[in-house]
Design an enzyme around this catalytic site. Structure first.
Site, PDB file in Angstrom:
ATOM      1  N   ARG A   1       1.049  -1.247   0.261  1.00 18.13           N
ATOM      2  CA  ARG A   1       0.075   0.001  -0.381  1.00 18.13           C
ATOM      3  C   ARG A   1       0.333   1.335   0.040  1.00 18.13           C
ATOM      4  NH1 ARG A   1      -5.145   1.145   3.528  1.00 18.13           N
ATOM      5  NH2 ARG A   1      -6.038   0.107   1.953  1.00 18.13           N
TER       6      ARG A   1
ATOM      7  N   ASP B   1     -17.165   6.932  -1.190  1.00 17.50           N
ATOM      8  CA  ASP B   1     -15.936   7.235  -0.644  1.00 17.50           C
ATOM      9  C   ASP B   1     -15.902   8.345  -0.351  1.00 17.50           C
ATOM     10  OD1 ASP B   1     -13.972   5.648   0.095  1.00 17.50           O
ATOM     11  OD2 ASP B   1     -12.076   6.408  -1.730  1.00 17.50           O
TER      12      ASP B   1
ATOM     13  N   CYS C   1     -16.586   0.969   0.481  1.00 23.02           N
ATOM     14  CA  CYS C   1     -15.182   0.644   1.265  1.00 23.02           C
ATOM     15  C   CYS C   1     -14.938   0.580   2.317  1.00 23.02           C
ATOM     16  CB  CYS C   1     -13.962   0.598  -0.097  1.00 23.02           C
ATOM     17  SG  CYS C   1     -13.794   2.438   0.588  1.00 23.02           S
TER      18      CYS C   1
ATOM     19  N   ARG D   1     -13.008  -9.019   1.386  1.00 27.20           N
ATOM     20  CA  ARG D   1     -11.446  -8.822   1.021  1.00 27.20           C
ATOM     21  C   ARG D   1     -11.028 -10.135   1.172  1.00 27.20           C
ATOM     22  NH1 ARG D   1     -10.054  -3.685   0.970  1.00 27.20           N
ATOM     23  NH2 ARG D   1      -7.830  -4.681   0.843  1.00 27.20           N
TER      24      ARG D   1
ATOM     25  N   GLN E   1      -9.906  -3.870  -3.484  1.00 27.42           N
ATOM     26  CA  GLN E   1     -11.293  -3.494  -3.164  1.00 27.42           C
ATOM     27  C   GLN E   1     -12.315  -3.512  -4.581  1.00 27.42           C
ATOM     28  OE1 GLN E   1     -12.065  -2.262  -0.246  1.00 27.42           O
ATOM     29  NE2 GLN E   1     -13.862  -3.062  -0.762  1.00 27.42           N
TER      30      GLN E   1
ATOM     31  N   HIS F   1      -7.547   0.625  -6.542  1.00 27.86           N
ATOM     32  CA  HIS F   1      -7.352   0.504  -5.249  1.00 27.86           C
ATOM     33  C   HIS F   1      -8.024  -1.094  -5.450  1.00 27.86           C
ATOM     34  CE1 HIS F   1      -7.647  -1.328  -1.229  1.00 27.86           C
ATOM     35  NE2 HIS F   1      -8.147  -0.271  -0.845  1.00 27.86           N
TER      36      HIS F   1
HETATM   37  N1   CP Z   1     -10.972  -0.464   2.385  1.00 26.71           N
HETATM   38  C1   CP Z   1      -9.739  -0.448   2.478  1.00 26.71           C
HETATM   39  O1   CP Z   1      -8.936  -0.600   1.749  1.00 26.71           O
HETATM   40  O2   CP Z   1      -9.518  -0.272   3.794  1.00 26.71           O
HETATM   41  P1   CP Z   1      -8.401  -0.363   5.198  1.00 26.71           P
HETATM   42  O3   CP Z   1      -7.668   1.104   4.403  1.00 26.71           O
HETATM   43  O4   CP Z   1      -9.415   0.074   6.253  1.00 26.71           O
HETATM   44  O5   CP Z   1      -7.287  -1.222   3.977  1.00 26.71           O
HETATM   45  N1  NVA Z   2     -10.247   6.981  -1.464  1.00 31.33           N
HETATM   46  C1  NVA Z   2      -9.689   6.146   0.096  1.00 31.33           C
HETATM   47  C2  NVA Z   2      -9.690   4.737   0.370  1.00 31.33           C
HETATM   48  C3  NVA Z   2      -9.454   4.050   1.233  1.00 31.33           C
HETATM   49  C4  NVA Z   2     -10.127   2.789   1.792  1.00 31.33           C
HETATM   50  C5  NVA Z   2      -8.219   6.653  -0.080  1.00 31.33           C
HETATM   51  O1  NVA Z   2      -7.539   6.268  -0.240  1.00 31.33           O
HETATM   52  O2  NVA Z   2      -8.515   6.894   1.043  1.00 31.33           O
END
Ligand code: CP
Ligand code: NVA
Length: 312
Positions: free
Chosen positions: A106, A229, A269, A297, A136, A133
């Site tokens: 990440r 989101d 998400c 997930r 997701q 992502h």
């Molecule tokens: N949806 C998602 O990726 O959640 P986290 O940021 O908690 O991993």
């Molecule tokens: N768009 C959000 C998604 C989190 C899972 C972010 O990047 O923070």
């Protein structure tokens, strides 16, 4: 299905062909029914999960999923590795490839993931970047399929920041599944031309489509799935994004918007901000499948890991 012997990576939604996407979702359903039936990481082999940003779902689902596949997760929290300050991505990839069976990362820049993959001899998985992502979206597609029985031909509408990682991944991942994707966002927060062009190109082979609009009411009309989101993604400055004057206020998913869908389900998400991008009535209401989505997930990523490891 014929598989290449090259190392496969999953950096964006289109790294799986439409047929491979179906294969992964089918495997995810199998693994959901029989969680310990596949052990591609038996040994136990180690899979590294590196975080440059915070996480709950991604961290826990990868840790639990790697263990269930017979492996050992190595979670590397922000700032703990030499990567990013003392050591290059290329050197990190070459070192880690000799020790682990997969690298899950990440991070911020998509180009960083591309560089990691270019120097890695083990699968690299995007666990969220500024641009995509894709893990997701696998979970979301699995959830929609469970609730609706199919994906191709359904309409999935997303509301809010149309230029963030989730919007990009819905555009590509949804069209890859043959869905009609609608993105409702303010004119200056809509997907880049490159994403629209890629989705349109893909649509010509899958039968899906991408529509981008600034009209949330039109986007909701007759839709099977409504999604939103956070208005402020990790790494973004919240200024001007989440106050009462935010350009996204008009795109809040309300019960009224839900009512104009086709008996629509709601996805997010998570983490979610009730009263911002969605009302509590919707996210905590009967059409919401957000906790099925979060659980998925785990199953989707186990399937993805199995697919990528067995493709080598
Ligand atoms: N949806 C998602 O990726 O959640 P986290 O940021 O908690 O991993
Ligand atoms: N768009 C959000 C998604 C989190 C899972 C972010 O990047 O923070």
């Amino acid at each position: 299905m014929t598989r290449t012997t090259m190392t496969r990576h999953f950096l964006k939604d289109t790294d799986l062909s439409p047929a491979e996407l179906t294969e992964v979702l089918d495997l995810a359903a199998e693994l959901k029914a029989a969680p310990y039936s596949r052990t591609p990481l038996a040994g136990p082999q180690t899979a590294a999960v590196i975080f440059d940003k915070t996480s709950t779902r991604t961290r826990v689902s990868f840790a639990a999923g790697i263990a269930a596949l017979g492996g050992q997760p190595l979670i590397i929290n922000p700032g703990e590795a030499q990567l990013g300050h003392k050591e290059s991505i290329a050197d990190t990839a070459q070192v880690m490839s000799r020790m682990v069976s997969a690298i899950i990362w990440r991070t911020y820049a998509q180009t960083g993931l591309e560089e990691m993959a270019a120097h890695s001899t083990v699968p690299v998985i995007n666990a969220l970047s500024d641009d995509f992502h894709p893990c997701q979206i696998l979970a979301d597609l699995l959830t929609i399929r469970e609730h609706r029985g199919t994906l191709a031909g359904l309409t999935m509408s997303y509301f809010g920041d149309g230029a963030n990682n989730m919007a990009n991944s819905y555009a590509l991942g949804g069209v890859n599944a043959g869905m009609h994707v609608r993105i409702a966002a303010p004119a200056d927060h809509q997907p880049d031309e490159a994403i629209v062009a890629e989705a349109n190109q893909l649509a010509s082979t899958t039968g899906g489509s991408l529509t981008v609009t600034d009209d949330p009411v039109a986007a909701a009309f007759g839709a099977d799935v409504l999604i939103t989101d956070t208005w402020v993604s990790m790494g973004q400055d919240s200024a001007g994004r989440d106050d009462d004057a935010s350009p996204f206020v008009k795109y809040q998913v309300t019960q009224e918007l839900m009512n104009s869908g086709n008996d629509a389900m709601f996805l997010h998400c998570l983490p979610a901000y009730r009263g911002k991008e969605v009302t509590a009535e919707v996210i905590d209401g009967p059409a919401s499948a957000v906790f099925d989505e979060a659980e998925n997930r785990l199953h989707a990523q186990k399937a993805l890991l199995t697919f990528l490891l067995e493709s080598r």
